[in-house]
Write a protein that holds these residues in place. Structure first.
Motif, PDB file in Angstrom:
ATOM      1  N   TYR A  90       0.834  -1.209   0.000  1.00  0.00           N
ATOM      2  CA  TYR A  90       0.000   0.000   0.000  1.00  0.00           C
ATOM      3  C   TYR A  90       0.865   1.253   0.000  1.00  0.00           C
ATOM      4  CZ  TYR A  90      -3.450   3.452   1.619  1.00  0.00           C
ATOM      5  OH  TYR A  90      -4.260   4.552   1.748  1.00  0.00           O
ATOM      6  N   ASP A  91       0.728   2.040  -1.066  1.00  0.00           N
ATOM      7  CA  ASP A  91       1.425   3.317  -1.204  1.00  0.00           C
ATOM      8  C   ASP A  91       0.441   4.424  -0.820  1.00  0.00           C
ATOM      9  OD1 ASP A  91       2.491   5.734  -2.118  1.00  0.00           O
ATOM     10  OD2 ASP A  91       3.562   4.762  -3.772  1.00  0.00           O
TER      11      ASP A  91
ATOM     12  N   CYS B 217      -9.621   4.221  -3.464  1.00  0.00           N
ATOM     13  CA  CYS B 217      -8.346   4.853  -3.084  1.00  0.00           C
ATOM     14  C   CYS B 217      -7.327   3.800  -2.641  1.00  0.00           C
ATOM     15  CB  CYS B 217      -8.571   5.854  -1.953  1.00  0.00           C
ATOM     16  SG  CYS B 217      -9.612   7.267  -2.362  1.00  0.00           S
ATOM     17  N   LEU B 218      -7.782   2.858  -1.811  1.00  0.00           N
ATOM     18  CA  LEU B 218      -6.873   1.834  -1.290  1.00  0.00           C
ATOM     19  C   LEU B 218      -6.361   0.937  -2.412  1.00  0.00           C
ATOM     20  CD1 LEU B 218      -8.631   0.747   2.040  1.00  0.00           C
ATOM     21  CD2 LEU B 218      -7.115   2.690   1.610  1.00  0.00           C
TER      22      LEU B 218
ATOM     23  N   GLY C  26      -5.181  -7.372   9.919  1.00  0.00           N
ATOM     24  CA  GLY C  26      -3.854  -6.870  10.261  1.00  0.00           C
ATOM     25  C   GLY C  26      -3.281  -5.898   9.256  1.00  0.00           C
ATOM     26  N   LEU C  27      -4.144  -5.086   8.641  1.00  0.00           N
ATOM     27  CA  LEU C  27      -3.693  -4.138   7.622  1.00  0.00           C
ATOM     28  C   LEU C  27      -3.649  -2.700   8.152  1.00  0.00           C
ATOM     29  CD1 LEU C  27      -5.853  -5.630   4.737  1.00  0.00           C
ATOM     30  CD2 LEU C  27      -3.377  -5.909   5.029  1.00  0.00           C
TER      31      LEU C  27
ATOM     32  N   TYR D 223      -0.528  -0.073   8.969  1.00  0.00           N
ATOM     33  CA  TYR D 223       0.635  -0.494   9.756  1.00  0.00           C
ATOM     34  C   TYR D 223       1.946  -0.153   9.052  1.00  0.00           C
ATOM     35  CZ  TYR D 223      -1.911  -3.282  13.246  1.00  0.00           C
ATOM     36  OH  TYR D 223      -2.711  -3.686  14.279  1.00  0.00           O
ATOM     37  N   TRP D 224       1.916  -0.078   7.734  1.00  0.00           N
ATOM     38  CA  TRP D 224       3.127   0.217   6.971  1.00  0.00           C
ATOM     39  C   TRP D 224       3.063   1.651   6.462  1.00  0.00           C
ATOM     40  CZ3 TRP D 224       7.834  -1.611   6.174  1.00  0.00           C
ATOM     41  CH2 TRP D 224       8.565  -1.200   5.061  1.00  0.00           C
ATOM     42  N   ASP D 225       4.117   2.419   6.733  1.00  0.00           N
ATOM     43  CA  ASP D 225       4.217   3.777   6.213  1.00  0.00           C
ATOM     44  C   ASP D 225       5.068   3.734   4.957  1.00  0.00           C
ATOM     45  OD1 ASP D 225       4.628   6.409   5.591  1.00  0.00           O
ATOM     46  OD2 ASP D 225       5.219   7.029   7.606  1.00  0.00           O
ATOM     47  N   SER D 226       4.429   3.718   3.807  1.00  0.00           N
ATOM     48  CA  SER D 226       5.149   3.577   2.552  1.00  0.00           C
ATOM     49  C   SER D 226       6.072   4.757   2.281  1.00  0.00           C
ATOM     50  CB  SER D 226       4.150   3.443   1.393  1.00  0.00           C
ATOM     51  OG  SER D 226       3.308   4.584   1.328  1.00  0.00           O
TER      52      SER D 226
END
Length: 368
Positions: free
Chosen positions: A210-211, A255-256, A292-293, A358-361
């Motif tokens: 995910y960006d 968007c996602l 868990g996203l 959870y992830w900061d692209s």
């Protein structure tokens, strides 16, 4: 006699209202005054440029007051010259000095560095688009020819997603009020470390696809400022169905996907998680957290661009509306949404919570 007097008074009021209504009204001047009042709220923290106001509609309410619907737009650029000038960052750094555990210091420092980088790259010295839908009330007793001069901030409301809010609430918080969430954020980090929960083991590595910046760009490309509830070209990507009066979650899902989050058998066009917020327990919020996203947060300072903003009722229950955060410089936040359509619109006053990846692209690292 009493009834006669009442009738005379009523006729007098009607006559007065009719007389006022007959006077010329300069709606453009009213819109410009509303623009001036609202931009003044931001001027302590921002330099304002390219300010414009557009009248959308003008009507009378039951009392004879003029109601003017206005959309104002402007660019705002932080006056801060570096991230350390921002009160939220100052609050983070104060809390950091109070830590003694090396692991906590390391985690908190990483979070602070990420916040500083985001501010320096995306906000310091960068003009941020801002579009705000307003409703201006000109009281019946005001001479119509002098209406604009008589209007103050108390005559102006921000048209929210669930309800109207006094426009003065658009003003950024005081420096002290912005520092406190920074201190709270460090406390949250240490508390999470103290209970090494299931979080690490339940995070789904798919989120690394995910960006969040691409998702933000899509949100801006396919949203507008006219507040419509219905299908229109500026907000309808023809590759997708448009749900009149109920397109908000469908829009966020788009968007996602554009940001790179892969669909699966549960979340794809047009399943329940794709097109609903989850009032019945099977919407996008539950899908993202259960898989868990994204994680849930009530701290708006944590919600960077590409996070989901979710509206709540006054009692804290889900209101059934979501949008995508497109800007958050830790002083103010804006979002994009459908039905009502909004683009780079400030959030203020209304009760919300957030869902954050959870992830900061942008940082290329896990969200701290």
């Amino acid at each position: 006699m009493k009834r006669l007097l009442c009738c005379i008074m009523a006729l007098t009021m009607i006559g007065s209202a009719t007389a006022f209504a007959a006077e010329p009204v300069d709606n453009s001047a009213i819109a410009e005054k509303a623009l001036s009042e609202v931009t003044a709220l931001y001027e302590d923290l921002y330099t304002i440029t390219n300010a414009e106001a557009e009248v959308q509609n003008s009507t009378y309410d039951d009392m004879g007051n003029i109601i003017v619907d206005v959309v104002v737009s402007f660019d705002r650029t932080l006056k801060a010259t570096c991230a350390e000038d921002m009160p939220y960052i100052q609050g983070l750094e104060i809390a950091l000095t109070e830590l003694t555990d090396p692991d906590e210091i390391s985690a908190a420092s990483a979070y602070i560095d990420a916040k500083k980088a985001d501010l320096e790259d995306n906000y310091i010295g960068v003009a941020q688009d801002t579009y705000i839908e307003l409703q201006v009330t000109v009281p019946i007793a005001t001479a119509r020819s002098n209406a604009a001069q008589a209007i103050g901030i108390d005559n102006i409301e921000y048209v929210g997603m669930n309800e109207n809010v006094p426009a003065k609430e658009l003003a950024p918080d005081s420096n002290q009020a912005m520092m406190e969430p920074g201190q709270a954020a460090i406390l949250n980090i240490t508390e999470r470390m103290a209970t090494p929960s299931t979080r690490a083991s339940t995070i789904n590595s798919v989120i690394k696809n995910y960006d969040r910046v691409r998702a933000r760009d899509y949100a801006r490309d396919w949203s507008c400022t006219n507040g419509s509830l219905y299908d229109h070209a500026t907000c309808h990507n023809p590759e997708y169905t448009f749900y009149a009066s109920n397109d908000c979650t469908n829009f966020v899902s788009q968007c996602l996907v554009y940001g790179g989050l892969p669909t699966d058998s549960k979340w794809k066009p047009y399943t329940e998680p794709w097109k609903t917020t989850g009032n019945a327990g099977n919407g996008i919020r539950q899908y993202l957290t259960n898989n868990g996203l994204f994680f849930h947060s009530t701290n708006e300072k944590e919600a960077f661009a590409g996070s989901i903003i979710n509206w709540l009722n006054s009692d804290g229950t889900n209101a059934g509306h979501v949008g995508l955060v497109d800007q958050n410089d830790t002083a103010t936040m804006t979002f994009c949404a459908h039905t009502r359509c909004r683009r780079s619109c400030p959030w203020t006053g209304e009760k919300v919570d957030f869902y954050i990846p959870y992830w900061d692209s942008y940082e290329g690292d896990w969200t701290k």
